[in-house]
Design a protein around this motif. Structure first.
Motif, PDB file in Angstrom:
ATOM      1  N   VAL A   1       0.864  -1.177   0.000  1.00 31.93           N
ATOM      2  CA  VAL A   1       0.000   0.000   0.000  1.00 31.93           C
ATOM      3  C   VAL A   1       0.906   1.233   0.000  1.00 31.93           C
ATOM      4  CG1 VAL A   1      -1.755   1.295   1.259  1.00 31.93           C
ATOM      5  CG2 VAL A   1      -1.813  -1.203   1.261  1.00 31.93           C
ATOM      6  N   VAL A   2       0.735   2.095  -0.993  1.00 34.31           N
ATOM      7  CA  VAL A   2       1.539   3.319  -1.088  1.00 34.31           C
ATOM      8  C   VAL A   2       0.648   4.513  -0.791  1.00 34.31           C
ATOM      9  CG1 VAL A   2       2.979   4.768  -2.559  1.00 34.31           C
ATOM     10  CG2 VAL A   2       3.072   2.278  -2.794  1.00 34.31           C
TER      11      VAL A   2
ATOM     12  N   ASP B   1      12.791  -4.232  -5.594  1.00 35.35           N
ATOM     13  CA  ASP B   1      12.535  -3.583  -6.885  1.00 35.35           C
ATOM     14  C   ASP B   1      11.040  -3.385  -7.111  1.00 35.35           C
ATOM     15  OD1 ASP B   1      15.166  -3.290  -7.534  1.00 35.35           O
ATOM     16  OD2 ASP B   1      15.279  -5.040  -8.841  1.00 35.35           O
ATOM     17  N   ASP B   2      10.227  -4.345  -6.713  1.00 33.63           N
ATOM     18  CA  ASP B   2       8.774  -4.193  -6.845  1.00 33.63           C
ATOM     19  C   ASP B   2       8.276  -3.011  -6.031  1.00 33.63           C
ATOM     20  OD1 ASP B   2       8.656  -6.363  -8.510  1.00 33.63           O
ATOM     21  OD2 ASP B   2       7.988  -7.776  -6.970  1.00 33.63           O
ATOM     22  N   ILE B   3       8.819  -2.858  -4.829  1.00 36.59           N
ATOM     23  CA  ILE B   3       8.418  -1.748  -3.958  1.00 36.59           C
ATOM     24  C   ILE B   3       8.871  -0.430  -4.558  1.00 36.59           C
ATOM     25  CG2 ILE B   3       8.813  -0.678  -1.697  1.00 36.59           C
ATOM     26  CD1 ILE B   3       9.037  -3.614  -0.626  1.00 36.59           C
ATOM     27  N   ARG B   4      10.106  -0.377  -5.037  1.00 33.12           N
ATOM     28  CA  ARG B   4      10.609   0.867  -5.637  1.00 33.12           C
ATOM     29  C   ARG B   4       9.791   1.247  -6.870  1.00 33.12           C
ATOM     30  NH1 ARG B   4      15.291  -1.031  -3.080  1.00 33.12           N
ATOM     31  NH2 ARG B   4      15.603  -2.742  -4.553  1.00 33.12           N
ATOM     32  N   GLU B   5       9.384   0.242  -7.631  1.00 35.53           N
ATOM     33  CA  GLU B   5       8.558   0.525  -8.816  1.00 35.53           C
ATOM     34  C   GLU B   5       7.193   1.079  -8.411  1.00 35.53           C
ATOM     35  OE1 GLU B   5       7.344  -2.034 -12.721  1.00 35.53           O
ATOM     36  OE2 GLU B   5       9.392  -2.215 -11.952  1.00 35.53           O
ATOM     37  N   ALA B   6       6.590   0.514  -7.362  1.00 38.87           N
ATOM     38  CA  ALA B   6       5.302   1.012  -6.883  1.00 38.87           C
ATOM     39  C   ALA B   6       5.444   2.454  -6.377  1.00 38.87           C
ATOM     40  CB  ALA B   6       4.770   0.114  -5.760  1.00 38.87           C
ATOM     41  N   LEU B   7       6.532   2.725  -5.692  1.00 39.29           N
ATOM     42  CA  LEU B   7       6.782   4.086  -5.201  1.00 39.29           C
ATOM     43  C   LEU B   7       6.975   5.061  -6.366  1.00 39.29           C
ATOM     44  CD1 LEU B   7       9.214   3.191  -2.278  1.00 39.29           C
ATOM     45  CD2 LEU B   7       7.003   4.334  -2.013  1.00 39.29           C
ATOM     46  N   MET B   8       7.672   4.605  -7.401  1.00 39.08           N
ATOM     47  CA  MET B   8       7.893   5.468  -8.555  1.00 39.08           C
ATOM     48  C   MET B   8       6.575   5.777  -9.252  1.00 39.08           C
ATOM     49  SD  MET B   8      10.465   6.960 -10.134  1.00 39.08           S
ATOM     50  CE  MET B   8      11.967   6.000 -10.131  1.00 39.08           C
TER      51      MET B   8
END
Length: 236
Positions: A4-5, A120-127
């Protein structure tokens, strides 16, 4: 674990990962770095975030883990992205590929304590969340000072990351990851290239359309299954 972001708020400092609560790599002038150990880094970071949010608006996205995607119960923070106008980032003027373009916002942090694919999945969601926020606010571009890593640095980058002091390896974003996401190098450098992502409403539009199509396909599949279930045995 689903992610969740959410947008960082004035009262949300404690929701940041421990590293980002105390990291002053970007928010202190390098000339003052020698005295960083003498200051309360969390106080300084919270003050900086408050200043940026009050003067400019939201400047971060926080990722938390949730037990189920349909029940967003927050767990520990698993990553965050921070961004701001370059004038608010003291270190930005000290890179060999400076200055940041006047029409761009500077991405300073894209952090997750998790390594490999999960990180990487988390960083992509944040991006994705960062891009959506900036597009909605009419920002034209996102720029970042990336870092080129050698093979040894790539292997050791996430070992004990939460315990390491602020520095290039812990506080800068891998240029290779940025290029995979779509950033383009506009100021080349063997170590600290400056990269840029053009922002326009197509980013958000495509994302919304893809999400809507996925929902329609899921609904259609459910309808077909329900219809098949109502067909009597032996019927054609």
């Amino acid at each position: 674990m689903s992610i969740v972001v959410s947008t960082l708020t004035l009262g949300g400092f404690d929701s940041l990962p421990a590293h980002d609560r105390s990291c002053v790599f970007w928010t202190m002038d390098p000339a003052a770095a020698s005295t960083a150990a003498l200051v309360d880094s969390e106080f300084e970071k919270e003050a900086w975030l408050s200043m940026v949010m009050l003067e400019w608006g939201p400047c971060g996205q926080v990722a938390t883990g949730a037990a189920r995607s349909d029940v967003p119960v927050a767990a520990d923070a698993v990553g965050c992205a921070l961004y701001a106008p370059p004038r608010a980032v003291p270190r930005a003027a000290h890179f060999p590929t400076a200055p940041v373009s006047p029409d761009a916002v500077l991405l300073t942090s894209l952090y997750s304590p998790l390594a490999a694919e999960d990180g990487d999945d988390i960083r992509e969601a944040l991006m994705h969340a960062t891009v959506r926020d900036l597009i909605n606010r009419g920002v034209r571009a996102l720029e970042v000072f990336g870092i080129r890593l050698d093979d040894d640095e790539k292997e050791s980058r996430y070992l004990g990351i939460g315990e390491r002091p602020c520095g290039e390896l812990t506080c800068m974003i891998d240029a290779d990851f940025l290029e995979k996401y779509g950033f383009e190098v506009i100021a080349p450098h063997h170590r600290f290239p400056r990269l840029r992502l053009e922002l326009d409403r197509d980013h958000g539009w495509k994302e919304d359309v893809e999400a809507a199509l996925e929902r329609l396909l899921e609904a259609a599949a459910l309808t077909v299954v329900e219809a098949d279930a109502r067909v009597p045995v032996g019927a054609r």
